[in-house]
Design a protein around this motif. Structure first.
Motif, short mmCIF file in Angstrom:
data_model
loop_
_atom_site.label_atom_id
_atom_site.label_comp_id
_atom_site.label_asym_id
_atom_site.label_seq_id
_atom_site.Cartn_x
_atom_site.Cartn_y
_atom_site.Cartn_z
N ASP A 3 39.83 -58.29 94.84
CA ASP A 3 40.82 -57.68 93.96
C ASP A 3 40.26 -56.40 93.35
O ASP A 3 39.30 -56.43 92.59
CB ASP A 3 41.21 -58.66 92.86
N ALA A 115 33.91 -54.68 95.04
CA ALA A 115 34.51 -55.48 93.97
C ALA A 115 33.42 -56.25 93.22
O ALA A 115 33.46 -56.34 91.98
CB ALA A 115 35.55 -56.46 94.56
N ALA A 116 32.43 -56.76 93.93
CA ALA A 116 31.32 -57.47 93.28
C ALA A 116 30.52 -56.52 92.40
O ALA A 116 30.09 -56.90 91.30
CB ALA A 116 30.42 -58.12 94.33
N ILE A 118 31.71 -53.85 90.89
CA ILE A 118 32.55 -53.55 89.73
C ILE A 118 32.44 -54.68 88.70
O ILE A 118 32.27 -54.42 87.51
CB ILE A 118 34.02 -53.32 90.15
N VAL A 119 32.49 -55.90 89.16
CA VAL A 119 32.37 -57.06 88.27
C VAL A 119 30.99 -57.06 87.61
O VAL A 119 30.86 -57.26 86.40
CB VAL A 119 32.62 -58.38 89.04
N ALA A 120 29.95 -56.79 88.39
CA ALA A 120 28.57 -56.79 87.86
C ALA A 120 28.39 -55.71 86.79
O ALA A 120 27.75 -55.93 85.77
CB ALA A 120 27.57 -56.60 88.99
N SER A 122 30.69 -54.46 84.89
CA SER A 122 31.51 -54.71 83.71
C SER A 122 31.02 -55.91 82.90
O SER A 122 31.52 -56.16 81.81
CB SER A 122 32.98 -54.90 84.11
N ALA A 123 30.07 -56.64 83.46
CA ALA A 123 29.55 -57.83 82.77
C ALA A 123 28.55 -57.47 81.69
O ALA A 123 27.96 -56.47 81.64
CB ALA A 123 28.93 -58.78 83.77
#
Length: 123
Positions: A3, A115-116, A118-120, A122-123
């Motif tokens: 996503d 996507a991974a 981006i998640v990393a 933003s964490a």
């Protein structure tokens, strides 16, 4: 598919068919392509003038190496992945920590990796 809803992704790739496939994969994941840029000058212009949330970067653009662009993207704190024909060991040490997917690579895998990242970030 990963996503990327609403993410504006700079696509830097000098091979038209690969760039087109990446743009399609981004759209399928809900992202929006910025570019594609087939040269360093075009990529820098897009990076400076457009809103960019992340990047997919080829390293060899018609014989011109994009190592400084990778560094610029990193300095801006943008998540990115490298998609190239170079192994991580052959890259400058300053960018070896950036995920590097060696060509040929499935474009959906590139999108999942981004996507991974981006998640990393933003964490």
């Amino acid at each position: 598919m990963a996503d990327l809803e609403g993410a504006r992704v700079l696509v830097v790739e000098d091979e038209y068919l690969i760039a087109d496939d990446l743009v399609r994969a981004l759209h399928a994941a809900g992202g929006q392509a910025v570019g594609p840029a087939g040269s360093l000058d075009h990529a820098r212009t897009l990076l400076d003038e457009e809103e960019v949330d992340a990047a997919i970067l080829d390293l060899n653009l018609h014989g011109e190496m994009a190592f400084p662009l990778v560094s610029d993207v990193q300095k801006r704190g943008l998540p990115c992945v490298i998609m190239s024909g170079y192994s991580p060991e052959s890259l400058p040490e300053s960018i070896r920590h950036v995920p590097n997917l060696e060509k040929p690579v499935d474009h959906e895998r590139v999108v999942r990796s981004l996507a991974a990242e981006i998640v990393a970030k933003s964490a």
